[in-house]
Design an enzyme around this catalytic site. Structure first.
Site, PDB file in Angstrom:
ATOM      1  N   GLY A 194       3.710 -58.315 -38.298  1.00  0.00           N
ATOM      2  CA  GLY A 194       3.161 -57.715 -37.180  1.00  0.00           C
ATOM      3  C   GLY A 194       1.982 -58.826 -36.403  1.00  0.00           C
ATOM      4  N   GLY A 223      -3.637 -58.788 -38.419  1.00  0.00           N
ATOM      5  CA  GLY A 223      -3.232 -57.384 -38.955  1.00  0.00           C
ATOM      6  C   GLY A 223      -3.041 -57.621 -40.490  1.00  0.00           C
ATOM      7  N   GLU A 266       4.456 -61.314 -42.274  1.00  0.00           N
ATOM      8  CA  GLU A 266       5.676 -61.685 -41.404  1.00  0.00           C
ATOM      9  C   GLU A 266       4.595 -61.327 -40.270  1.00  0.00           C
ATOM     10  OE1 GLU A 266       6.750 -63.134 -37.938  1.00  0.00           O
ATOM     11  OE2 GLU A 266       8.428 -61.615 -37.961  1.00  0.00           O
ATOM     12  N   CYS A 269       8.940 -62.091 -32.332  1.00  0.00           N
ATOM     13  CA  CYS A 269       8.461 -62.592 -33.102  1.00  0.00           C
ATOM     14  C   CYS A 269       8.750 -64.445 -32.542  1.00  0.00           C
ATOM     15  CB  CYS A 269       7.966 -62.203 -34.723  1.00  0.00           C
ATOM     16  SG  CYS A 269       9.273 -61.984 -34.967  1.00  0.00           S
TER      17      CYS A 269
END
Lengths: 503, 503
Positions: B223, B227, B247, B284
Site C-alpha cells: 500500500g 500506511g 511494499e 505500484c
C-alpha cells in the site's frame, strides 16, 4: 603527543592497569571521511570479482599470521583470557575466513537464477547483490572471532560491502593491530581505502553516529541486550531504516529429563559446569538456566555444586564486567530470597536454585546473569517443564537431554522449545559454536534482532545481500553471474535446477 | 440486524453508492479470539506435511473457481475495475497458488542442509521453519492478487504460518467472499480454524492492534508509504519487534537515452502511456517519472501527450483515491509553477514536465503522485541523467532504455540505478510483474521495508521462515526433512551439494 582528551587507554584485564600505548579517538572529521570513503568505495567494491575478494581474504589471513605473536600478546593482556583460548580464537578467526573463501569460490551464494526465456514473456534473471556499507561493532567477549576481522566483517567483505568497524573499547589495541592487517591487505589488492575503516572511541556517541548515518546500509553487533536493542532502535528510527543484525545473547536453557538425570547426572553436571564456566561465563551460549525434575536431581545438583566450585574464580575481560556480575548476584541475594545461591568464592562461579513456581510467578528471574552463573529450576513433574519452556523468551539455543523413550513421550516439549530457539541440542553443551554452513547462531527476539539470519557459519553472508532482478537485459549489460555462457563457472539455478551449464 | 455502529458499507466504485450488504466490524472479543486461535494453531500447522499444505492450497483454488462468478461480480462493483482486469487478476491469483504448490512439491525451499557427521564433531543439521502467525493487510489496488488469497496469504500458508487477514475496507465484501473460501478449505483439510482468520474494520485501530499483539510474528503489507511506514514503526516499537514486509510503491523511473529517444520515441511514448494508465495508474509499478535528454525528446513528448489524453479518465478503486490524485495535481499547479502540467480532462491522466535543475533543487518533486500521472524530467546531457539517478530514493523498479553503444558508454548510470532498485528493466514497461521464481518485487527503502525479500514470485515464501539447527538429534527426533533416509524425497544440501540422496 596527542591531547589527553583525544585518546583513551585500555586495561590489562588481569592487573587492571592501563596499557602504555594510547588509543587515538576517532574525531568528527575522521568519521566524516571514513563514511564518505565507504560510500565512494561502494560501487567499485561491489563490482570486484569473486576471485579478487578471495585474494583480499587470503591477504588478511596472511597478515594475521605474520602478526600473530603481537596480536595474541595484546589479546591476552587486554582480555585476561589465557593463551590457549587466544590461540583457539585466532585459529577460529582464520578458519572462518577459509569458510567464506570457499563460499566465494563456489559462487552459489549469489543465488544467480534464470528462468529460460520463452518467446513473448520477459527474460527475468535474479542474483544477490551487496547492500552497501556495513557497520560492525567489536564484541567484548571475542576480541578476534567476533570483532575486527571476525565473522561480521569477513562475511560483509565477502558479500562485497565496505565495512566500518567500531573497535570495542576494552580491546581497542588488539583491534588496531588487526585493522592494520586488513588495511594493508586492501592496499595490496588495490581496492579503494574506503572498503575498510577502523574507528575508536570509549564513548557511545561514535557508534550511534555510525548507525544513524544515511550512508550506512546495515549493522552487525554482538553483545548485550541493552547495547544491541539501543542500536536496533536507532537504526529503525532513521528516516530510512536499515537492517540490524544484533546477536544479544541468551540464557541457553538446558532441559534434563528424569531418565538422563538419573543415568548420567554426575557426568552431565561436570560437562554443564564446564560450559557455564567456559571463557569465565562470557560466551553468549553459556547455559544460564537448567530445568530439571526435583525428584531425580539430588545427585546432579550435588555434582554441579562441586564442579562449579572446582572451576574457581577467573579473570573477566574487563573489571566492569566483573562488577556487573557481582552486582547481579548481589541483587539476587537481596531481592530474591526464593533463589538459594551457592558460591564457593566471592566473584567466582555461582549456582542459583529456585522452584519452578517462583519462576512462573516472576519470569524476570530467567534473565541472563552475564558471567559463570546458572539458575537451576526444580519442577514437580515433566509436565511442569513444559510450562517453563512455554514462558521462555527467544534463545540462541536450548538443550534437551532425554532418553529415546522420553523424547517420544514428550514431543510437545521439543516442539515448544523449537519455537523458542535458533539451535536445539540433544547431546553435548551449547558452547563451542561450530563454524559450519549448517550452524544457526541467532534466534527469536531477544536472542537476536532478526531470527531469519545467522551470525556464525558461512550463511552469515546473507545478512548483507539483497536480490536484484534484471529484465530483458542484453548479455553485455548483465553481471557475469547471469550471462548465458556462465563465465564464472558457478552453480546457478536455471528453471529451478542447480547447474553449472551455460544457457 | 446489527447495530449500525457495528457495521460499515463498501461503495460501488463506479456509482459511488454503498453496496446493500453490511460488513460486520470485528469487535474486541472476536479479535482476541482470532489471535488466540492463531497462536493455538501455530504448532499443529507448522507440523503439517508439505502434502497437506498442497491440499489446502488446492482446496482454496477449487473454492475460488466454484465461487468465481460471485467474487468477480463483487470485485468489479467494489473496485470499479473492468471485467477483463478482474478475470486477469483472478487467473493471476490462481496461478500464484500454483507456483507455491510447486515449491511445496519440490520441497527445496526448506533449505534442509546437512554436513555429514564426522566422528568427534557435532552433527548439525538445519532447515527453515515457520515464524508463526502472520498478519496480512489487503491492498486497495489488487482486491484478489495482493489481498485475502493473494501472494502474502498464500506464501505464509505455504510456509506453515497461520494468517490473520485484515480486509481492505474498500473491498471488504470481495474479501469476505474469498475468506469464506479459505475457511472452508481449512475445514475440509481438518486443520484448526485458527490457521486463517478474516477481520474487518473501516478504522485503523484494528490493524494497529493486530501489529502490536505479541502473538503476531510477522506482517505483510502492500500500500501507501504512509500506511506501510506507520505499521512498520508500530512493529519495531513493540517490546519484541517483528519483521514487517511493507511494499510501499515507488515512482519506477524510466531513463531514456538519446539513441532510443530518437529511434523509438513515438512507439515508446505509447507503451509508457499505457503503463502509466494501466489500472488507472493504481499499480505500484506504474512509471511515474521519465528522465530524458531535452534535445532529443520533442517527438517523444508530443506522442506522450497524445497517448495519455487518448486513455481518458478511468474509475478509481475508491473516491478517496480519486480525490487524493486530484489534490496532488492541484498542489503541483499551485505550489510548483516550475512543473508544466498537461491534462486533457479534469481528473484524467496527466503529464508534468520539469527541468532537471528544479528537481535537483527540490527532490520532493519526485514523490509519487498516486494515479495516472508521470513527471517528465528534461536534462541537458546524458551526464545530467546520472545526477538525477544519484538522488533517487529506493525504487521497486527502474527502466533503462539505451542502445548497445549507450549502455557501454554509460555503465556508471546502470550501476547507479542498480543501487536504487529491486528490478532493472532494459525493455518493456515496469507494470505487469510476472509471477516467477526470478521476480524481485521489493527494493531499497522506501520501496519496501526490507530489500532482502520479494513480495511477488515464489521466493516470497522466505519472508515467513527462519533457520532452525538441530545438533546431535536422534533420527526419530528430527523433522522428516532432516532424517538420514530423506523420507520426503526432497532436494537437500548435503555437504554443500544439492541432492535427493539419503545420507
Amino acid at each position: 603527543m596527542a591531547d589527553k582528551n583525544d585518546v583513551f587507554y585500555t586495561l590489562n584485564a588481569t592487573t587492571q592497569c592501563p596499557l602504555s600505548i594510547p588509543i587515538k579517538k576517532t574525531n568528527t572529521d575522521e568519521l566524516a571521511q571514513a563514511l564518505s570513503a565507504a560510500e565512494e568505495a561502494t560501487l567499485a567494491f561491489a563490482a570486484t570479482t569473486l576471485q579478487q575478494r578471495i585474494r583480499l581474504l587470503t591477504e588478511i589471513q596472511k597478515g594475521l599470521e605474520a602478526h600473530q605473536q603481537a596480536i595474541l600478546k595484546t589479546y591476552c593482556e587486554e582480555s585476561g583470557l589465557p593463551e590457549g583460548r587466544a590461540q583457539g580464537e585466532f585459529q577460529r578467526t582464520h578458519g572462518q575466513i577459509e569458510h567464506f573463501k570457499a563460499r566465494l569460490k563456489e559462487g552459489r551464494f549469489l543465488e544467480a537464477s534464470i528462468v529460460s526465456p520463452i518467446a513473448a514473456t520477459a527474460d527475468i534473471r535474479k542474483m544477490l547483490v551487496p547492500l552497501g556499507p556495513v557497520v560492525v561493532f567489536g564484541a567484548s567477549n571475542f576480541p578476534l572471532a567476533f570483532s575486527t576481522a571476525g565473522g561480521d566483517t569477513i562475511s560483509a567483505l565477502a558479500a562485497g560491502c565496505p565495512v566500518l568497524v567500531k573497535a570495542h573499547p576494552y580491546h581497542a589495541h588488539t583491534s588496531t593491530l588487526v585493522a592494520a592487517v586488513i588495511e594493508k591487505a586492501i592496499a595490496r589488492c588495490g581496492f579503494p581505502k574506503g572498503v575498510f575503516s577502523h574507528l575508536c572511541s570509549d564513548q557511545l556517541e561514535l557508534g550511534q553516529q555510525l548507525v544513524c548515518d544515511p550512508r550506512v546500509k546495515a549493522v552487525g553487533f554482538t553483545g548485550s541486550f541493552r547495547g544491541g536493542k539501543a542500536l536496533y532502535d536507532l537504526a529503525q528510527q532513521r528516516p530510512q531504516p536499515i537492517p540490524v543484525f544484533a546477536e544479544m545473547g541468551s540464557v541457553n536453557p538446558v532441559f534434563i529429563l528424569p531418565d538422563v538425570l538419573q543415568s548420567e547426572g554426575a557426568a552431565l553436571a561436570a560437562s554443564i559446569a564446564g560450559s557455564v564456566c567456559l571463557g569465565n561465563g562470557q560466551f553468549c551460549t553459556n547455559p544460564g538456566l537448567i530445568a530439571v525434575t526435583k525428584g531425580e536431581s539430588v545427585e546432579f545438583i550435588s555434582a554441579l555444586k562441586t564442579a562449579l566450585s572446582e572451576h574457581g574464580k577467573g579473570v573477566m575481560v574487563h573489571p566492569n564486567i566483573q562488577k556487573g556480575y557481582e552486582n547481579q548476584l548481589e541483587n539476587l541475594k537481596k531481592h530474591h530470597p526464593e533463589v538459594v545461591l551457592y558460591q564457593s568464592e566471592a566473584g567466582g562461579p555461582a549456582l542459583g536454585i529456585v522452584p519452578a513456581e517462583e519462576v512462573w510467578k516472576n519470569p524476570n528471574l530467567m534473565e541472563e546473569v552475564f558471567g559463570p552463573f546458572t539458575l537451576l529450576i526444580t519442577h514437580d513433574s515433566v509436565l511442569a517443564l513444559h510450562q517453563t519452556a512455554q514462558i521462555l523468551e527467544g534463545q540462541l539455543t536450548a538443550t534437551l537431554r532425554a532418553s529415546t523413550k522420553e523424547l517420544q513421550e514428550h514431543q510437545q516439549l521439543q516442539h515448544i522449545l523449537q519455537q523458542k530457539v535458533g539451535r536445539l541440542l540433544f547431546e553435548g553443551v551449547p558452547t563451542g559454536v561450530s563454524v559450519t554452513q549448517t550452524m544457526m547462531h541467532g534466534g527469536p527476539f531477544p536472542a537476536s534482532s532478526d531470527s531469519r539470519f545467522t551470525a556464525v557459519g558461512s550463511d552469515a553472508i546473507y545478512r548483507w545481500l539483497r536480490p536484484l532482478a534484471f529484465q530483458d537485459a542484453p548479455q553485455e549489460a548483465l553481471p557475469p553471474a547471469l550471462q548465458n555462457h556462465n563465465p564464472l563457472g558457478i552453480q546457478r539455478k536455471i528453471d529451478g535446477q542447480w547447474t553449472t551449464s551455460a544457457l
